[in-house]
Design a protein around this motif. Structure first.
Motif, PDB file in Angstrom:
ATOM      1  N   LYS A  63       0.831  -1.204   0.000  1.00  0.00           N
ATOM      2  CA  LYS A  63       0.000   0.000   0.000  1.00  0.00           C
ATOM      3  C   LYS A  63       0.866   1.254   0.000  1.00  0.00           C
ATOM      4  CE  LYS A  63      -3.943   2.121   2.330  1.00  0.00           C
ATOM      5  NZ  LYS A  63      -4.753   2.152   1.109  1.00  0.00           N
ATOM      6  N   ALA A  64       2.123   1.127   0.463  1.00  0.00           N
ATOM      7  CA  ALA A  64       3.035   2.277   0.443  1.00  0.00           C
ATOM      8  C   ALA A  64       3.278   2.745  -0.985  1.00  0.00           C
ATOM      9  CB  ALA A  64       4.354   1.909   1.117  1.00  0.00           C
ATOM     10  N   GLU A  66       1.174   2.419  -3.420  1.00  0.00           N
ATOM     11  CA  GLU A  66      -0.055   3.088  -3.852  1.00  0.00           C
ATOM     12  C   GLU A  66      -0.069   4.535  -3.383  1.00  0.00           C
ATOM     13  OE1 GLU A  66      -4.909   2.663  -3.361  1.00  0.00           O
ATOM     14  OE2 GLU A  66      -3.602   0.987  -2.838  1.00  0.00           O
ATOM     15  N   SER A  67       0.489   4.775  -2.206  1.00  0.00           N
ATOM     16  CA  SER A  67       0.564   6.147  -1.690  1.00  0.00           C
ATOM     17  C   SER A  67       1.489   7.011  -2.546  1.00  0.00           C
ATOM     18  CB  SER A  67       1.054   6.128  -0.239  1.00  0.00           C
ATOM     19  OG  SER A  67       0.159   5.412   0.590  1.00  0.00           O
ATOM     20  N   ALA A  70      -0.549   8.066  -5.472  1.00  0.00           N
ATOM     21  CA  ALA A  70      -1.541   9.051  -5.037  1.00  0.00           C
ATOM     22  C   ALA A  70      -0.900  10.428  -4.911  1.00  0.00           C
ATOM     23  CB  ALA A  70      -2.163   8.622  -3.713  1.00  0.00           C
ATOM     24  N   ASN A 123       8.018  11.871  -2.997  1.00  0.00           N
ATOM     25  CA  ASN A 123       7.025  10.823  -2.764  1.00  0.00           C
ATOM     26  C   ASN A 123       7.670   9.458  -2.554  1.00  0.00           C
ATOM     27  OD1 ASN A 123       3.990  11.718  -3.131  1.00  0.00           O
ATOM     28  ND2 ASN A 123       5.176  12.938  -4.579  1.00  0.00           N
ATOM     29  N   GLN A 127       7.871   7.194   1.471  1.00  0.00           N
ATOM     30  CA  GLN A 127       7.448   5.820   1.751  1.00  0.00           C
ATOM     31  C   GLN A 127       8.619   4.865   1.939  1.00  0.00           C
ATOM     32  OE1 GLN A 127       4.306   5.419   2.371  1.00  0.00           O
ATOM     33  NE2 GLN A 127       3.793   7.497   1.685  1.00  0.00           N
TER      34      GLN A 127
END
Length: 338
Positions: A63-64, A66-67, A70, A123, A127
């Protein structure tokens, strides 16, 4: 000989060409000029190729990643100034995420406009603080300038969905659930690709490229139509401008015929009975499909293109490499989704 008569409206259109032809030529000229401006703008963009070296151990959830995307979606220029779009040929920014292996050495790259380099780095580091990012030269320079070449063979293709964009493919959720909650037991979906790339011999090259451009909510309208159809709702069709015009003139003609007593018999209108729909009538499989489609519609979207190329010297070239790469993408496939 076959004889035919030209309809009067066509003759009138040809007779008064001078009234509308300047407008038609002006629109065509603008389209050609705008295409030139856009090409000029894109050729003038300055790009930077960044190599991302992941940390030795990644214990965080996928999910990191995916962040990261985003965060990159924040560069979406959905509100570009219309003056720049229509007079300067400005286009929205995009990124290229690339997995490359040259002779067994695998690298991860991000090709980004120079002005967005800090956005990409920020970004990724947010993460994965232990990752390394450095600017490198273009790896394509190690190959001949043009293909075909007497010393090389090449296969290249672009991958597309089998269904509408609203249907998703497998995501990190399915692979995380399959491996359980233990981060050491998670399934790595790109592990097969890494194995293939690490086994390449000198003179072999595999390049996988994801072109991604953030987009707004326009695509949701198309996706919502798919969701409504799955839910049994009646689709809302936008009126066709041409049919509206024809219907308008048809109504006038009908009124004229009616005024002279020439109105024909009207066909009886058949009223279709609307069947009541309930989600309870969906099968378990249909419910899963609808749930996944609506889940995808809730996500931030990128317009994406996936390409890969396999290039090799003739003495080591093997089409089995192509099958191995396509096999990696097969694990993302749902028979009832995408």
């Amino acid at each position: 000989m076959l004889g035919f008569s030209v309809p009067q409206p066509v003759l009138d259109a040809l007779r008064y060409w001078w009234a509308y032809m300047p407008f038609v030529l002006a629109v065509a000229s603008y389209q050609v000029w705008l295409a030139y401006q856009r090409k000029k703008f894109m050729l003038g963009m300055k790009w930077v190729l960044l190599e991302v070296v992941p940390p030795p151990e990644v214990l965080v959830s996928p999910k990191a990643a995916e962040s990261i995307f985003a965060g990159l979606h924040g560069v979406y220029a959905g509100n570009l100034e219309w003056k720049k779009m229509f007079f300067q040929g400005t286009v929205p920014n995009w990124f290229s995420f690339e997995i490359v292996s040259n002779g067994g050495e695998t690298h991860f790259y991000v090709r980004t406009p120079e002005g967005l380099r800090n956005v990409v780095e920020a970004n990724v580091f947010a993460q994965y603080p232990s990752a390394e990012i450095r600017q490198v030269g273009d790896y394509i320079d190690m190959l001949p300038d043009a293909m075909p070449h007497p010393d090389y063979d090449m296969f290249a293709t672009e991958l597309i969905f089998t269904k509408e964009n609203a249907y998703p493919i497998k995501s990190w959720r399915e692979f995380e659930e399959a491996g359980g909650k233990d981060e050491h037991a998670r399934i790595d979906p790109i592990a097969p690709l890494m194995e293939v790339m690490s086994a390449l011999r000198p003179g072999e090259h595999i390049w996988v490229q994801y072109l991604m451009r953030p987009t707004g909510g326009d695509w949701v309208k198309e996706g919502q139509a798919v969701a409504d159809k799955l839910a049994g709702k009646e689709p809302k069709e936008a009126p066709d401008p041409l049919m509206s015009v024809l219907g308008f003139f048809g109504g006038i003609i009908g009124e004229l015929f009616g005024a002279f007593g020439m109105e024909g018999a009207k066909p009886e209108e058949k009223k279709e009975e609307r069947k009541e729909f309930s989600l309870q009538k969906l099968t378990p499989s249909q419910k899963v499909i609808l749930e996944n489609v609506e889940y995808k519609l809730a996500k931030l979207a990128f317009k994406a293109g996936i390409r890969f190329a396999y290039i090799g010297k003739r003495d080591v070239y093997s089409m089995a490499r192509v099958s191995s790469v396509t096999g990696m993408f097969k694990q993302l496939y749902f028979n009832n989704l995408n």
